[in-house]
Design a protein around this motif. Structure first.
Motif, PDB file in Angstrom:
ATOM      1  N   PRO A   5      27.288  11.403  48.091  1.00  0.00           N
ATOM      2  CA  PRO A   5      28.283  11.016  47.076  1.00  0.00           C
ATOM      3  C   PRO A   5      28.233  11.903  45.834  1.00  0.00           C
ATOM      4  CG  PRO A   5      27.120   9.084  47.911  1.00  0.00           C
ATOM      5  CD  PRO A   5      26.425  10.284  48.473  1.00  0.00           C
ATOM      6  N   LEU A   6      27.026  12.319  45.449  1.00  0.00           N
ATOM      7  CA  LEU A   6      26.911  13.150  44.253  1.00  0.00           C
ATOM      8  C   LEU A   6      27.586  14.503  44.470  1.00  0.00           C
ATOM      9  CD1 LEU A   6      25.829  13.609  41.444  1.00  0.00           C
ATOM     10  CD2 LEU A   6      23.661  14.355  42.436  1.00  0.00           C
ATOM     11  N   GLU A   7      27.397  15.045  45.670  1.00  0.00           N
ATOM     12  CA  GLU A   7      28.022  16.337  45.982  1.00  0.00           C
ATOM     13  C   GLU A   7      29.545  16.233  45.869  1.00  0.00           C
ATOM     14  OE1 GLU A   7      26.193  19.235  48.847  1.00  0.00           O
ATOM     15  OE2 GLU A   7      27.735  18.375  50.139  1.00  0.00           O
ATOM     16  N   ALA A   8      30.078  15.155  46.438  1.00  0.00           N
ATOM     17  CA  ALA A   8      31.528  14.957  46.369  1.00  0.00           C
ATOM     18  C   ALA A   8      31.977  14.790  44.925  1.00  0.00           C
ATOM     19  CB  ALA A   8      31.923  13.738  47.199  1.00  0.00           C
ATOM     20  N   ALA A   9      31.218  13.987  44.156  1.00  0.00           N
ATOM     21  CA  ALA A   9      31.614  13.722  42.780  1.00  0.00           C
ATOM     22  C   ALA A   9      31.554  14.979  41.924  1.00  0.00           C
ATOM     23  CB  ALA A   9      30.705  12.639  42.186  1.00  0.00           C
ATOM     24  N   ARG A  10      30.646  15.888  42.240  1.00  0.00           N
ATOM     25  CA  ARG A  10      30.519  17.103  41.439  1.00  0.00           C
ATOM     26  C   ARG A  10      31.545  18.156  41.836  1.00  0.00           C
ATOM     27  NH1 ARG A  10      25.719  20.388  41.181  1.00  0.00           N
ATOM     28  NH2 ARG A  10      26.672  21.024  39.237  1.00  0.00           N
ATOM     29  N   LEU A  11      31.827  18.271  43.127  1.00  0.00           N
ATOM     30  CA  LEU A  11      32.538  19.452  43.608  1.00  0.00           C
ATOM     31  C   LEU A  11      33.985  19.206  44.003  1.00  0.00           C
ATOM     32  CD1 LEU A  11      29.778  21.025  45.886  1.00  0.00           C
ATOM     33  CD2 LEU A  11      30.325  21.594  43.525  1.00  0.00           C
ATOM     34  N   ALA A  12      34.284  18.021  44.528  1.00  0.00           N
ATOM     35  CA  ALA A  12      35.565  17.866  45.207  1.00  0.00           C
ATOM     36  C   ALA A  12      36.686  17.472  44.254  1.00  0.00           C
ATOM     37  CB  ALA A  12      35.434  16.833  46.318  1.00  0.00           C
ATOM     38  N   ASP A  13      37.896  17.906  44.578  1.00  0.00           N
ATOM     39  CA  ASP A  13      39.087  17.469  43.859  1.00  0.00           C
ATOM     40  C   ASP A  13      39.662  16.219  44.513  1.00  0.00           C
ATOM     41  OD1 ASP A  13      39.248  19.766  42.002  1.00  0.00           O
ATOM     42  OD2 ASP A  13      39.489  20.879  43.872  1.00  0.00           O
ATOM     43  N   HIS A  14      39.511  16.153  45.833  1.00  0.00           N
ATOM     44  CA  HIS A  14      39.975  14.976  46.576  1.00  0.00           C
ATOM     45  C   HIS A  14      38.901  14.608  47.577  1.00  0.00           C
ATOM     46  CE1 HIS A  14      43.951  15.918  44.988  1.00  0.00           C
ATOM     47  NE2 HIS A  14      43.707  17.162  45.330  1.00  0.00           N
ATOM     48  N   ALA A  15      38.835  13.335  47.924  1.00  0.00           N
ATOM     49  CA  ALA A  15      37.878  12.918  48.936  1.00  0.00           C
ATOM     50  C   ALA A  15      38.535  11.910  49.858  1.00  0.00           C
ATOM     51  CB  ALA A  15      36.640  12.308  48.280  1.00  0.00           C
ATOM     52  N   TRP A  16      38.181  11.991  51.119  1.00  0.00           N
ATOM     53  CA  TRP A  16      38.721  11.057  52.113  1.00  0.00           C
ATOM     54  C   TRP A  16      37.559  10.395  52.824  1.00  0.00           C
ATOM     55  CZ3 TRP A  16      44.011  10.439  52.680  1.00  0.00           C
ATOM     56  CH2 TRP A  16      44.810  11.404  52.047  1.00  0.00           C
ATOM     57  N   LEU A  17      37.675   9.085  52.975  1.00  0.00           N
ATOM     58  CA  LEU A  17      36.686   8.351  53.749  1.00  0.00           C
ATOM     59  C   LEU A  17      37.213   8.226  55.173  1.00  0.00           C
ATOM     60  CD1 LEU A  17      34.070   6.706  53.845  1.00  0.00           C
ATOM     61  CD2 LEU A  17      35.407   4.690  53.197  1.00  0.00           C
ATOM     62  N   ILE A  18      36.435   8.722  56.130  1.00  0.00           N
ATOM     63  CA  ILE A  18      36.836   8.673  57.533  1.00  0.00           C
ATOM     64  C   ILE A  18      36.132   7.501  58.188  1.00  0.00           C
ATOM     65  CG2 ILE A  18      37.047  10.008  59.672  1.00  0.00           C
ATOM     66  CD1 ILE A  18      38.192  11.493  57.347  1.00  0.00           C
ATOM     67  N   GLY A  19      36.869   6.655  58.874  1.00  0.00           N
ATOM     68  CA  GLY A  19      36.250   5.541  59.581  1.00  0.00           C
ATOM     69  C   GLY A  19      37.127   5.161  60.757  1.00  0.00           C
TER      70      GLY A  19
END
Lengths: 254, 265
Positions: B211-225
């Protein structure tokens, strides 16, 4: 220290051999002592050298041919799916055939000259080199395979830059195996039918009761095999040079 | 070759990067985006139903989800690699080549760092630009280590080589499949900063469960399930965002909660 051991072990073996001859007092036509064999070795040096040249020449020519053909086969099979589909079962079946048993047939077809010995050696060398190398070529690490695909590699380039370097240590093991089999093949070839060579000389000396000469020829054959094995070991170490150790190794083996 | 290896200014990217033209421009919501739509199946079992993922041009998009959710499979599909699963739907990649950087560094163990960076061109039968490869190695902080083989480099250094190799490909789309997960925390943060700076402007698809990596780097995030894909909230602002910024920490917590309840997609 290591050099000392290298000399000490054969010397003590020779001493043991001589002691055995003295203690049991076996007649020299059953087991000649090392001194007698040494005398036969130097007394017949010219003749032995002549026969050794024949044997070693056939051995090296056969190995060269077998390795070259094995390399060519493995590379072609790795590159061409159609050839693979056709040849793979043949390669598997051919490995189950005892190639040494073909010696009488090969001699029947190719005569008593060098050709039959060269072909015997080539046959014996060909299959381990071809199959070991082919197996390794077809199993590049999955990660490197992905990389090649993502980068748009051509099949030829992929073979040359990824599959072949990855398979080199396997080729080294194949060569080592070949170096073990090849002397057998050349001697069997001479035993089945020849008028020259160390194998032929052994049979002839045996028939004439010249056991010391037979042992001299045997000693030369043993030395030849040892040198060949040493050379193959050196080549194998060369193919493993630059291979990773530790964690990186586990990764590439996956 | 006029690369300045220690360019630290954000935005002013060294010319050696030669980012493919056109992708900096804002091309609207749909145009120029990598899209993944459809159902992902593994045999008779559905891995993810009703996927609808957009990876916008010039943005970092993070695909998150529990292990086995099919994140890596989606990354491989974008990169055009074979997968065990099958997608009943469509992956649209409007740009040419896709570069892939995986968890393992995928370096050739027998080749030097320089040769590893040059491998793409050589695999395609093109002439490798070794000067540019040197400049890129310097750019990722490996000046002077060009002749080292992977087993003579640390894990972080190997990932730097892999990053330089990714950069030399000039691909508009870059798939990062958990590229930093095997690194220690400090090295990971440094690599994240470096990648964020050097890959800015491309379509980056980051597969991660951090989660930290996503919060630091990403502009958008998708949860796949299993129930499909859901957009996750992220803090705005230029990446890499500081680890201790309140909105980064809040986003990390929110992402962590979302990941802990994957069924609630």
């Amino acid at each position: 220290m290591r050099g000392l051991r290298l000399i000490a072990v054969p010397l003590s073996l020779l001493a043991l051999w001589q002691a055995l001859v003295w203690v049991t007092a076996v007649p020299p036509f059953i087991l000649p002592g090392p001194a007698r064999v040494g005398a036969a070795l130097f007394g017949n040096a010219a003749m032995l050298a002549e026969h050794a040249r024949f044997t070693i020449g056939n051995l090296l020519t056969g190995m060269l041919a077998g390795v070259a053909l094995g390399l060519a086969t493995a590379l072609n099979l790795a590159l061409l799916p159609l050839a693979r589909a056709m040849m793979r079962p043949m390669l598997v079946v051919a490995q189950a055939i005892p190639v040494f048993a073909l010696a009488p047939v090969v001699t029947l077809w190719l005569g008593y000259g060098p050709a039959s010995k060269v072909v015997m050696v080539a046959l014996v060398v060909y299959f381990p080199v071809a199959s070991v190398l082919f197996d390794a070529l077809m199993r590049p690490p999955a990660a490197l395979d992905d990389l090649a695909r993502a980068m748009g590699a051509t099949p030829m380039r992929r073979l040359w830059l990824i599959q072949l370097p990855h398979a080199l240590p396997a080729l080294g093991s194949g060569l080592r195996l070949a170096a073990v089999y090849a002397p057998f093949a050349v001697i069997v070839g001479e035993w089945v039918g020849s008028s020259r060579g160390l194998g032929y000389l052994m049979l002839m000396a045996n028939g004439r009761g010249q056991t010391d000469l037979m042992f001299a020829a045997l000693a030369l054959l043993a030395a030849m095999g040892l040198v060949l094995f040493g050379l193959a070991g050196a080549v194998q170490r060369l193919t493993e040079r630059g291979r990773p150790v530790g964690a990186a190794r586990d990764f590439t083996k996956r | 070759m006029s690369a300045s290896p220690h360019d630290s200014g954000r935005g002013a990217l060294p010319p050696v990067l030669r980012t493919p033209p056109g992708i900096f421009a804002d091309q609207g919501k749909e145009a120029g985006a990598v899209t993944i739509r459809g159902d992902l199946w593994l045999g008779d079992a559905v891995l993810a139903r009703g996927l609808d993922i957009h990876c916008r041009a010039g943005c970092w998009t993070c695909l998150m989800g529990p292990s086995g959710a099919g994140k890596s499979t989606l990354g491989r599909l974008v990169a055009g690699l074979p997968v065990k699963a099958r997608l009943e739907g469509r992956v649209n990649v409007p740009f040419g080549r896709v570069a892939l950087m995986g968890q393992a560094d995928q370096l050739l163990p027998w080749a030097s760092a320089l040769d590893n960076v040059c491998i793409g061109a050589r695999l395609r039968g093109e002439r490798a630009d070794r000067d540019r490869a040197r400049a890129l190695l310097a750019l990722v902080g490996l000046e002077g280590l060009e002749d080292r083989r992977p087993d003579e480099l640390s894990g972080g250094q190997r990932q730097r080589v892999a990053l330089a190799r990714t950069l030399i490909e000039e691909a508009a789309v870059v798939v990062l499949d958990e590229p930093f997960s095997a690194l220690d925390a400090g090295t990971r943060a440094a690599m994240q900063d470096l990648a964020a700076r050097l890959l800015a402007g491309r379509v980056v698809i980051l597969i991660s469960h951090d989660p930290l990596e996503a919060a630091r780097l990403a502009d958008h995030a998708w949860l796949i399930g299993r129930e499909g894909s859901r957009a996750l909230p992220l803090p705005g602002g230029t990446a890499p965002r500081p680890i201790d910024a309140p909105q980064v920490l809040a986003a990390q917590a929110a992402l962590f909660q979302a990941l802990s309840r994957p069924c609630a997609v």
